[in-house]
Design a protein around this motif. Structure first.
Motif, PDB file in Angstrom:
ATOM      1  N   ILE A   1       0.864  -1.184   0.000  1.00  0.00           N
ATOM      2  CA  ILE A   1       0.000   0.000   0.000  1.00  0.00           C
ATOM      3  C   ILE A   1       0.898   1.231   0.000  1.00  0.00           C
ATOM      4  CG2 ILE A   1      -1.945   1.152   1.124  1.00  0.00           C
ATOM      5  CD1 ILE A   1      -2.371  -1.426   2.751  1.00  0.00           C
ATOM      6  N   THR A   2       0.573   2.221  -0.764  1.00  0.00           N
ATOM      7  CA  THR A   2       1.392   3.427  -0.802  1.00  0.00           C
ATOM      8  C   THR A   2       0.526   4.650  -1.024  1.00  0.00           C
ATOM      9  OG1 THR A   2       3.288   4.506  -1.849  1.00  0.00           O
ATOM     10  CG2 THR A   2       1.840   3.208  -3.273  1.00  0.00           C
ATOM     11  N   SER A   3       1.018   5.769  -0.494  1.00  0.00           N
ATOM     12  CA  SER A   3       0.377   7.065  -0.695  1.00  0.00           C
ATOM     13  C   SER A   3       1.446   8.133  -0.538  1.00  0.00           C
ATOM     14  CB  SER A   3      -0.744   7.285   0.330  1.00  0.00           C
ATOM     15  OG  SER A   3      -1.333   8.561   0.160  1.00  0.00           O
ATOM     16  N   PRO A   4       1.529   9.108  -1.455  1.00  0.00           N
ATOM     17  CA  PRO A   4       2.604  10.103  -1.398  1.00  0.00           C
ATOM     18  C   PRO A   4       2.376  11.114  -0.269  1.00  0.00           C
ATOM     19  CG  PRO A   4       1.078  10.618  -3.170  1.00  0.00           C
ATOM     20  CD  PRO A   4       0.629   9.307  -2.612  1.00  0.00           C
ATOM     21  N   GLY A   5       3.453  11.783   0.099  1.00  0.00           N
ATOM     22  CA  GLY A   5       3.381  12.819   1.118  1.00  0.00           C
ATOM     23  C   GLY A   5       4.711  13.516   1.284  1.00  0.00           C
ATOM     24  N   HIS A   6       4.718  14.619   2.009  1.00  0.00           N
ATOM     25  CA  HIS A   6       5.966  15.345   2.256  1.00  0.00           C
ATOM     26  C   HIS A   6       6.894  14.517   3.147  1.00  0.00           C
ATOM     27  CE1 HIS A   6       3.050  18.750   1.498  1.00  0.00           C
ATOM     28  NE2 HIS A   6       3.981  18.960   0.564  1.00  0.00           N
ATOM     29  N   ILE A   7       6.307  13.830   4.106  1.00  0.00           N
ATOM     30  CA  ILE A   7       7.078  12.995   5.027  1.00  0.00           C
ATOM     31  C   ILE A   7       6.518  11.584   4.936  1.00  0.00           C
ATOM     32  CG2 ILE A   7       7.650  12.557   7.457  1.00  0.00           C
ATOM     33  CD1 ILE A   7       7.398  15.589   7.904  1.00  0.00           C
TER      34      ILE A   7
END
Length: 856
Positions: free
Chosen positions: A30-36
């Protein structure tokens, strides 16, 4: 034909969600982008599929056996991150995540960890070797997981290289608390130390002492076994057998070992309680076979399976017996429940487990709820049939409470705590930095960020109103408690008998031993007063010896009586020395006995003198007769003193005083003499008080003696001082504690001793030294004559008032007859009192008789 092969191949690709990975991105669950970016490790599948007994090629194998509970744990992490992103906790900063499926295998977890440690924004997915990783930017900033302690240990050893924070939600092995070996490991659950301690206490309180133990052959199982064995021994619980199962389901011997364990349980018929430290899939297989063999026992569950719905829903589970378990703390689950209700609308493009679950759920749509979990776990990939997205959504909607039913609240809460702990750490770091940039901070900096400041040694954690375990207040350890580590849950108690600790102490201090020491200022003052008293005694002895033949000395009973009394006073003063210094058995037994006997002898001599004075100057015939019968100097002194000797002897034989350590005070140990028997101590003092009271009565009756010879008046005053001193002593002694308690008794002894010494001997010394003219025989005879004439006239007037018609006759008869009756042997009385000799006494008597006759 070729077209059919292409369709089948595409269908398999669509449906085969557990294929071995071909690229690193395939490995991400499972993945989701973000700043951190935050990493996650969850055992979404039970095991890796392998056709051989051991791996033949270095590749990551397919994972099978979909685990709903672990899938829900991954969803809990996603939900918590979304809650943070939708709140004001991190304004303008978004948390992303990369979650990997460990397949309950260390190998897969290590592979995922390598990807976590790979350099950020690098296309080659490599971990660069450096001597100093302080400025190194890895792919993620922190890792949530793993669940099993065995996997968490392996992952932690790799993350230690970069000090990347790892927060576990389920790993409870006690060894993970070792900050030397696992410096970057954190967790939101307590260690097995507390669980095993609670288990052993539960077993002991239930009256069980013959139990079995089943665990896994890994670090978690072995550590739990050792810790529990120690706790069981401390609670007098014996372990009949210890069975160890392979740690992973991929081990081909697991079925054989489960059967052997069940045979052992059946053979040990007297063992009715079994402690189980296993994983969920171990317990599921064990219990399924145990039900088949009709085994009925009491099972003590560890926290990692005690609330597992997969275990609860085993068919005929109640036939297995009773299960008593421990679980993690729960939190508010309403938000997560709402998240599950809308899960069918959640995009699954980057969520492979969700996509797989949707297909498995669709494939098992005709299975009833009780068997649905097993269907999903065991359903063969080749049996999957294609279903449209709309159909899947309908099935979700119709049975949307299925996932909620399999939720384990304790674990979900622990995951939420882990995510929020990292969220607060990021917030603290981002207050002075632009965290929208990837290089805003390094992972190791988060280790210093906590919801609450760490409690320093001397403090302990105190829960606040927050539901988060990471948020707490630090309070100082109370008196006689200490803490020697940071963030201790509770303060440790000092041994109150030998040690103490102030408030907020980091260690226990040994109590100082105290007693009335010779160097103490009060002790020096009291010793000085005792020595001064002995000096007075010696001076009085010298004065009386040099004036042996004077009337004052003879009227005091002679030199023998004076020496006896002075010796008693000296011994009383000397007895105070046994109250000072380090108490010893000899001193404890001597001090009260010496004082009691010597003071009794002194008071006995005073009692004898009081009787003598009253006898000499009494003119009441009846009282005179009684006193003559009573007055036996030597027997009186010996009897009175002998009774006290008997009291003290019985005291020393039956309940002698001993040295005792008084530990009632918080910081010191008082070394003191314990009197042995309060009754004996009170009897000794009470007996002296009775004798003193008799002295007081007799002396009071003789208080109107001649002015120049008024010893009875001084004796009365001396006894009064004694009574006042000892009446005050009783409440003061009873309420005083500490090393100055002996000083209280010393002061009372000195007051009473000085009072009697001064009132008995000082007036005589004054006459001997400063009124030598009155210390002659003629002066004493004149004094006696004046006193007897005055007493006779008063007695004559009394008789005249009774018989006025025979005034002269009455007076004349009284002068001769009554006075003769009052002192039938005047010569003997005078000689006895004044020591002036029988011949002189006869002359004095004649002279007095002639003078009284002529005056009448």
């Amino acid at each position: 034909m070729a077209l059919l092969i292409i369709v089948i191949t595409c269908l398999v690709i669509i449906l085969d969600t557990s294929q071995s990975c071909h690229t690193p991105d395939d490995f991400v669950a499972i993945t989701s982008p973000g700043h951190i970016m935050i990493g996650g490790l969850f055992a979404i599948h039970e095991k890796m599929l392998s056709s051989d007994d051991h791996p033949r090629r270095p590749q990551i194998q397919k994972c099978v056996g979909f685990e709903i509970s672990a899938f829900l744990q991954a969803l809990a992490m996603i939900h918590s991150i979304e809650v943070i992103n939708n709140s004001t906790l991190l304004s303008g900063v978004k948390l992303g995540y990369e979650i990997y499926d460990t397949c309950t295998e260390v190998t897969a977890a290590v592979a995922a960890t390598l990807r976590f440690l790979s350099k950020f924004n690098c296309s080659r997915e490599t971990v660069t070797f450096q001597c100093d990783y302080s400025s190194y930017l890895p792919r993620v900033k922190a890792v949530i997981g793993a669940g099993y302690s065995e996997i968490s240990m392996a992952v932690s050893r790799m993350l230690n290289l970069q000090l990347m924070p790892q927060v576990s939600y389920e790993s409870t092995a006690e060894i993970l608390s070792d900050k030397v070996r696992f410096p970057s490991f954190l967790r939101t659950v307590p260690s097995d130390f507390y669980q095993t301690k609670a288990m052993a206490h539960l077993i002991q309180q239930s009256g069980w002492n013959w139990i079995g133990l089943i665990t896994t052959d890994d670090d978690y199982g072995r550590l739990a076994l050792n810790t529990f064995a120690i706790q069981a021994a401390a609670n007098n619980v014996c372990i009949a057998f210890k069975e160890v199962l392979p740690a992973f389901l991929s081990d081909n011997t697991i079925e054989v070992r489960i059967n052997q364990t069940l045979e052992k349980i059946i053979a040990e018929a007297q063992v009715n309680v079994i402690v189980v430290f296993l994983r969920k899939f171990h317990v599921f297989n064990l219990f399924t076979k145990a039900i088949e063999r009709q085994i009925n026992k009491i099972w003590i569950a560890s926290d990692n399976w005690s609330t597992a719905t997969k275990i609860i829903t085993i068919p005929n589970i109640k036939k297995l017996g009773k299960v008593v378990g421990f679980t993690f703390r729960r939190g508010n689950m309403s938000s997560f429940h709402s998240f599950l209700q809308t899960l069918h609308r959640y995009p699954n493009d980057n969520n492979k487990p969700l996509h797989e679950f949707a297909m498995l759920f669709s494939a098992c749509k005709h299975i009833k709820d009780g068997d649905l979990s097993q269907c999903i776990s065991n359903y063969s990939q080749t049996a999957l049939t294609y279903d449209t997205t709309k159909t899947i959504e309908n099935h979700f909607f119709l049975r949307n409470d299925f996932l909620w039913h399999y939720t384990e609240p304790g674990l979900i809460h622990s995951i939420e705590l882990a995510v929020f702990a990292l969220g607060h750490a990021v917030r603290d770091l981002c207050q002075a930095r632009d965290c929208q940039k990837s290089n805003a901070f390094q992972p190791w900096e988060q280790i210093l960020s906590k919801c609450s400041k760490e409690c320093s040694p001397g403090q302990m954690k105190k829960a606040t109103g927050s539901q988060h375990m990471c948020c707490y207040d630090c309070v100082s350890c109370p008196e006689n408690h200490y803490s020697n580590q940071t963030d201790m849950d509770h303060c440790l108690l000092c041994n109150n008998e030998t040690h103490w600790a102030p408030v907020r102490s980091t260690m226990c201090f040994e109590k100082e031993v105290e007693y009335l020491d010779w160097n103490d200022s009060l002790a020096l003052l009291l010793i000085a007063l005792s020595l001064l008293g002995i000096a007075f005694v010696l001076a009085i002895g010298i004065i009386f010896t040099r004036n042996l033949n004077t009337p004052v000395v003879k009227s005091s009973g002679g030199l023998v009586v004076c020496y006896v009394m002075l010796t008693c006073h000296a011994l009383n003063f000397a007895s105070t020395g046994f109250f000072i210094g380090e108490p010893q058995d000899f001193a404890c037994k001597t001090r009260q006995t010496l004082f009691g006997v010597s003071f009794t002898l002194c008071v006995s001599c005073i009692l004898m003198k009081s009787l003598k004075i009253l006898l000499a100057f009494s003119f009441d015939p009846k009282l005179k007769t009684f006193l003559k019968c009573l007055y036996r100097p030597v027997p009186i002194v010996l009897t009175c003193t002998g009774i006290q000797v008997v009291i003290c002897t019985l005291w020393l034989v039956l309940a002698a005083p001993v040295v005792e350590e008084n530990i009632s005070l918080p910081r010191v140990i008082i070394l003191e003499c314990e009197e042995g028997s309060v009754l004996a101590f009170g009897t000794m003092l009470g007996y002296i008080a009775v004798l003193a009271f008799l002295c007081f009565v007799f002396a009071f009756k003789g208080r109107k003696l001649p002015e120049n010879y008024n010893e009875a008046k001084f004796l009365t005053f001396g006894m009064l001082i004694y009574f006042i001193a000892w009446i005050i002593f009783i409440p003061v002694y009873a309420t005083t504690f500490g090393k100055y308690l002996p000083a209280v008794e010393i002061i009372v002894i000195l007051i009473s001793n000085y009072g009697i010494l001064c009132c008995t001997f000082f007036p005589k010394c004054y006459v001997i030294l400063y009124k030598q003219k009155t210390n002659t025989k003629s002066a004493f005879l004149q004094m006696v004559y004046n006193y007897s004439s005055h007493s006779a006239n008063n007695l004559a007037l009394s008789h005249v008032s009774l018989n006025p018609t025979n005034h002269d006759t009455a007076v004349t008869n009284l002068s001769h007859n009554d006075k003769a009756a009052a002192c039938p042997n005047s010569n003997h009385c005078l000689a006895q009192v004044f020591g002036i000799g029988r011949e002189n006494a006869t002359n004095v008597s004649k002279t007095l008789h002639q003078k009284r006759s002529s005056s009448i």
